[in-house]
Design an enzyme around this catalytic site. Structure first.
Site, PDB file in Angstrom:
ATOM      1  N   THR A  96       2.645  -1.984  20.752  1.00  0.00           N
ATOM      2  CA  THR A  96       3.711  -2.143  21.757  1.00  0.00           C
ATOM      3  C   THR A  96       4.614  -0.919  21.649  1.00  0.00           C
ATOM      4  OG1 THR A  96       3.669  -4.539  21.535  1.00  0.00           O
ATOM      5  CG2 THR A  96       5.631  -3.575  22.530  1.00  0.00           C
ATOM      6  N   LYS A 171       4.187  -5.772  29.232  1.00  0.00           N
ATOM      7  CA  LYS A 171       4.585  -6.356  27.936  1.00  0.00           C
ATOM      8  C   LYS A 171       6.111  -6.352  27.781  1.00  0.00           C
ATOM      9  CE  LYS A 171       4.448  -7.303  23.459  1.00  0.00           C
ATOM     10  NZ  LYS A 171       4.046  -8.563  22.901  1.00  0.00           N
ATOM     11  N   LYS A 246      12.939  -5.414  18.686  1.00  0.00           N
ATOM     12  CA  LYS A 246      12.222  -4.150  18.945  1.00  0.00           C
ATOM     13  C   LYS A 246      11.841  -4.053  20.425  1.00  0.00           C
ATOM     14  CE  LYS A 246       7.822  -1.990  18.723  1.00  0.00           C
ATOM     15  NZ  LYS A 246       6.415  -2.006  18.387  1.00  0.00           N
TER      16      LYS A 246
HETATM   17  P1  NAD Z   1       2.390  -3.820  10.867  1.00  0.00           P
HETATM   18  O1  NAD Z   1       3.545  -2.989  10.441  1.00  0.00           O
HETATM   19  O2  NAD Z   1       2.019  -5.036  10.095  1.00  0.00           O
HETATM   20  O3  NAD Z   1       1.066  -2.889  10.934  1.00  0.00           O
HETATM   21  C1  NAD Z   1       1.049  -1.564  11.323  1.00  0.00           C
HETATM   22  C2  NAD Z   1       0.101  -0.807  10.395  1.00  0.00           C
HETATM   23  O4  NAD Z   1       0.004   0.553  10.831  1.00  0.00           O
HETATM   24  C3  NAD Z   1       0.591  -0.758   8.941  1.00  0.00           C
HETATM   25  O5  NAD Z   1      -0.395  -1.331   8.091  1.00  0.00           O
HETATM   26  C4  NAD Z   1       0.815   0.718   8.674  1.00  0.00           C
HETATM   27  O6  NAD Z   1       0.485   1.114   7.337  1.00  0.00           O
HETATM   28  C5  NAD Z   1      -0.120   1.352   9.677  1.00  0.00           C
HETATM   29  N1  NAD Z   1       0.227   2.736  10.011  1.00  0.00           N
HETATM   30  C6  NAD Z   1       1.432   3.263  10.316  1.00  0.00           C
HETATM   31  N2  NAD Z   1       1.332   4.577  10.562  1.00  0.00           N
HETATM   32  C7  NAD Z   1       0.022   4.901  10.404  1.00  0.00           C
HETATM   33  C8  NAD Z   1      -0.708   6.100  10.502  1.00  0.00           C
HETATM   34  N3  NAD Z   1      -0.105   7.257  10.803  1.00  0.00           N
HETATM   35  N4  NAD Z   1      -2.033   6.068  10.258  1.00  0.00           N
HETATM   36  C9  NAD Z   1      -2.630   4.901   9.936  1.00  0.00           C
HETATM   37  N5  NAD Z   1      -2.000   3.735   9.815  1.00  0.00           N
HETATM   38  C10 NAD Z   1      -0.679   3.723  10.050  1.00  0.00           C
HETATM   39  O7  NAD Z   1       2.675  -4.190  12.390  1.00  0.00           O
HETATM   40  P2  NAD Z   1       1.983  -5.370  13.261  1.00  0.00           P
HETATM   41  O8  NAD Z   1       2.772  -6.618  13.136  1.00  0.00           O
HETATM   42  O9  NAD Z   1       0.518  -5.378  12.980  1.00  0.00           O
HETATM   43  O10 NAD Z   1       2.247  -4.816  14.736  1.00  0.00           O
HETATM   44  C11 NAD Z   1       1.495  -3.752  15.299  1.00  0.00           C
HETATM   45  C12 NAD Z   1       1.899  -3.581  16.753  1.00  0.00           C
HETATM   46  O11 NAD Z   1       1.651  -4.795  17.458  1.00  0.00           O
HETATM   47  C13 NAD Z   1       3.397  -3.270  16.935  1.00  0.00           C
HETATM   48  O12 NAD Z   1       3.527  -2.320  17.962  1.00  0.00           O
HETATM   49  C14 NAD Z   1       3.982  -4.609  17.333  1.00  0.00           C
HETATM   50  O13 NAD Z   1       5.147  -4.467  18.135  1.00  0.00           O
HETATM   51  C15 NAD Z   1       2.830  -5.223  18.126  1.00  0.00           C
HETATM   52  N6  NAD Z   1       2.835  -6.690  18.164  1.00  0.00           N
HETATM   53  C16 NAD Z   1       3.044  -7.418  17.022  1.00  0.00           C
HETATM   54  C17 NAD Z   1       3.037  -8.807  17.087  1.00  0.00           C
HETATM   55  C18 NAD Z   1       3.265  -9.634  15.829  1.00  0.00           C
HETATM   56  O14 NAD Z   1       3.465 -10.845  15.977  1.00  0.00           O
HETATM   57  N7  NAD Z   1       3.206  -9.066  14.637  1.00  0.00           N
HETATM   58  C19 NAD Z   1       2.829  -9.453  18.315  1.00  0.00           C
HETATM   59  C20 NAD Z   1       2.583  -8.694  19.461  1.00  0.00           C
HETATM   60  C21 NAD Z   1       2.589  -7.300  19.360  1.00  0.00           C
END
Ligand code: NAD
Length: 296
Positions: A96, A171, A246
């Site tokens: 997102t 979204k 966010k």
């Molecule tokens: P998260 O922080 O758990 O996971 C993100 C991952 O990306 C981490 O493991 C981090 O180490 C990795 N990362 C960061 N920079 C990196 C790089 N340069 N190279 C490789 N890996 C890298 O976040 P999440 O909860 O999985 O959310 C991910 C996306 O999904 C976000 O944009 C969030 O807004 C969206 N989202 C989350 C939810 C939810 O309920 N968690 C729901 C809908 C959408």
């Protein structure tokens, strides 16, 4: 067999990548975190030591990263996806992020001959685990057609929103609407209580009247009327207030950049910021009821 590189194995990415494995795809995962890479290996996945190594042989590259800055680094950086992806590989970003970054990355991808879609999700970690996510997809018709069979392995509903960036637009607008309707629902319950109206009676009436909305009937912010809502489990998420904040910040920045008038979106952002500042960002976003009701 489609070879897939999956970058960003966090709360969402890990279960999504596991579902691609289950569907029989050859998936190579990459994350900066050793712990997340180890978790994917435990699930039977292969991992790579760099983005370059992960994407070199991949037909499809999927990213699930925290925010726009990470998406820029991962796609546009010297050691990034565009520098190392196979010719013509399909790119899918499910993070997102802001519409502007999504459009810029898609444009640079297209210039290098890569079809690309922005495909953010709704449905949270539970939806990611159960492969029932809703994908809102922005990009050219051919890129959407190519992405659909892959997205179907991770989601229940796959909707083509329009050209590049419109998945992110959908979204952001949806979540701004959700925050506003949740705050409205919470305010109404707080007032109803003070007027001597029982929660279950107000629910019964409003859910059959013009105040009816999803925040009321599917995710009721007071305990009782909707048994599986987070309000019945001390507001454990669900969808954390910090995540909603966010998305509201993204909505605010985006609205400002295009001159859209979103006063309630702005106010919703302030109310969620106050909830998070008070230390409750890890509660479900429906806990805004407790704040408005003067409990926290
Ligand atoms: P998260 O922080 O758990 O996971 C993100 C991952 O990306 C981490 O493991 C981090 O180490 C990795 N990362 C960061 N920079 C990196 C790089 N340069 N190279 C490789 N890996 C890298 O976040 P999440 O909860 O999985 O959310 C991910 C996306 O999904 C976000 O944009 C969030 O807004 C969206 N989202 C989350 C939810 C939810 O309920 N968690 C729901 C809908 C959408």
């Amino acid at each position: 067999m489609t070879r897939i590189a999956f970058i960003g194995l966090g709360n969402m990415g890990l279960p999504m990548a596991k579902n691609l494995l289950k569907a029989g795809h050859d998936v190579v995962g990459f994350d900066l975190s050793d712990k997340q890479r180890a978790a994917f290996e435990e699930a039977g996945g292969r991992t790579a030591g760099s983005i370059a190594e992960a994407v070199r042989e991949a037909d499809v590259v999927i990213t699930m990263l925290p925010a726009g800055e990470h998406v820029r680094t991962v796609y546009l950086g010297e050691d990034g996806v565009l520098a190392h992806a196979k010719e013509g590989a399909l790119l899918i970003d499910s993070s997102t992020i802001d519409v502007e970054t999504a459009r810029e990355v898609a444009q640079q991808a297209a210039a290098k001959g890569h079809p690309m879609v922005d495909a953010p999700v709704s449905g949270g970690v539970a939806g990611a685990e159960a492969a029932t996510l809703t994908f809102m997809v922005g990009g050219p018709d051919e890129a959407f057609a190519a992405a659909r069979p892959i997205l179907e392995k991770m989601g229940g509903r796959i909707i083509h929103a329009g050209g590049p960036g419109t998945g992110e637009a959908a979204k952001i607008c949806n979540n701004m609407l959700l925050a506003i309707s949740m705050i409205g629902t919470a305010e109404a319950f707080a007032l109803a209580r003070r007027l001597g109206l029982a929660d279950d009676k107000f629910f019964e009436i409003a859910s059959q009247s013009s105040g009816q909305c999803w925040s009321l009937t599917s995710y009721c912010p007071v305990p009782g009327p909707v048994p599986n809502a987070p309000s019945n489990r001390d507001y454990r998420p669900g969808f954390a207030a910090a995540m909603m904040l966010k998305d509201l910040r993204l909505a605010k920045e985006t609205a400002e950049s295009v001159g859209a008038n979103t006063p309630l979106g702005h106010h919703a952002e302030e109310l969620y910021a106050a909830l998070a500042d008070a230390g409750y960002g890890n509660l479900d976003f429906s806990a805004i009821f407790r704040r408005l009701n003067g409990e926290i």
